[in-house]
Write an enzyme that holds these catalytic residues in place. Structure first.
Site, PDB file in Angstrom:
ATOM      1  CG  HIS A 175     -38.268 -51.136 -81.114  1.00 39.23           C
ATOM      2  ND1 HIS A 175     -39.319 -51.267 -81.997  1.00 39.23           N
ATOM      3  CD2 HIS A 175     -37.147 -51.343 -81.839  1.00 39.23           C
ATOM      4  CE1 HIS A 175     -38.851 -51.525 -83.195  1.00 39.23           C
ATOM      5  NE2 HIS A 175     -37.528 -51.583 -83.135  1.00 39.23           N
TER       6      HIS A 175
ATOM      7  CE  LYS B  70     -37.006 -50.404 -93.264  1.00 41.13           C
ATOM      8  NZ  LYS B  70     -36.892 -50.623 -91.806  1.00 41.13           N
TER       9      LYS B  70
ATOM     10  NE  ARG C 148     -33.894 -57.930 -84.952  1.00 47.12           N
ATOM     11  CZ  ARG C 148     -34.569 -57.840 -86.065  1.00 47.12           C
ATOM     12  NH1 ARG C 148     -35.832 -58.211 -86.111  1.00 47.12           N
ATOM     13  NH2 ARG C 148     -34.007 -57.393 -87.165  1.00 47.12           N
TER      14      ARG C 148
ATOM     15  CB  SER D 201     -40.942 -53.286 -87.227  1.00 47.19           C
ATOM     16  OG  SER D 201     -40.642 -52.717 -85.977  1.00 47.19           O
TER      17      SER D 201
END
Length: 159
Positions: A18, A42, A91, A129
């Site tokens: 990040h 979440k 990614r 994460s």
């Protein structure tokens, strides 16, 4: 016109990946707002307020970057703060598929909003994460993956 980008995410926690996207984004935009959203699907590991403090500390000497927490739709929040761009990191191809769908939906909600994708720097591409949370939850060392002391996680109420 000032080019304002919103970098939205749960940032639970904020990673070196990040950080890389934000720093590279400062070369493209006049202002970047790191926007910590509340993802209803979440449960957070690190409380939003604590993550805001940590990220603000990371960018205290970078005038182009600010941090805020928000609730609701990202595209609506972008409109509220005057952001014309969403900044996102990719990614891999799985990220692209997911982010492309979200970008299309955001564009439907806010037709003035453009999503800009930056490809993650190769050494950081494996960082996520969720992996960091899992390693930390079981007592592993995550210092190589986050741009702040691991003690900041321990003091956050993370389980």
């Amino acid at each position: 016109m000032k080019r304002i980008a919103l970098f939205p995410g749960s940032f639970d926690p904020f990673t070196n990946g990040h950080l890389d996207v934000v720093m590279r984004g400062t070369r493209l935009f006049d202002e970047i707002i790191i926007a910590i959203g509340n993802n209803s699907s979440k449960q957070r590991y690190i409380p939003v307020e604590h993550m805001v403090e940590i990220i603000e500390g990371l960018f205290k000497d970078e005038p182009k970057v600010s941090v805020a927490a928000f609730k609701g739709l990202t595209a609506e929040y972008a409109r509220e703060v005057g952001a014309q761009f969403l900044l996102r990191g990719l990614r891999n191809t799985t990220d692209f598929e997911y982010e492309n769908t979200i970008a299309q939906a955001n564009r439907h909600v806010n037709t003035d909003l453009e999503t800009v994708f930056l490809i993650t720097s190769p050494p950081l591409a494996a960082i996520s994460s969720s992996i960091i949370r899992e390693i930390h939850r079981f007592g592993g060392d995550v210092a190589d993956f986050i741009p702040f002391p691991t003690s900041a996680i321990a003091g956050s109420g993370a389980q």
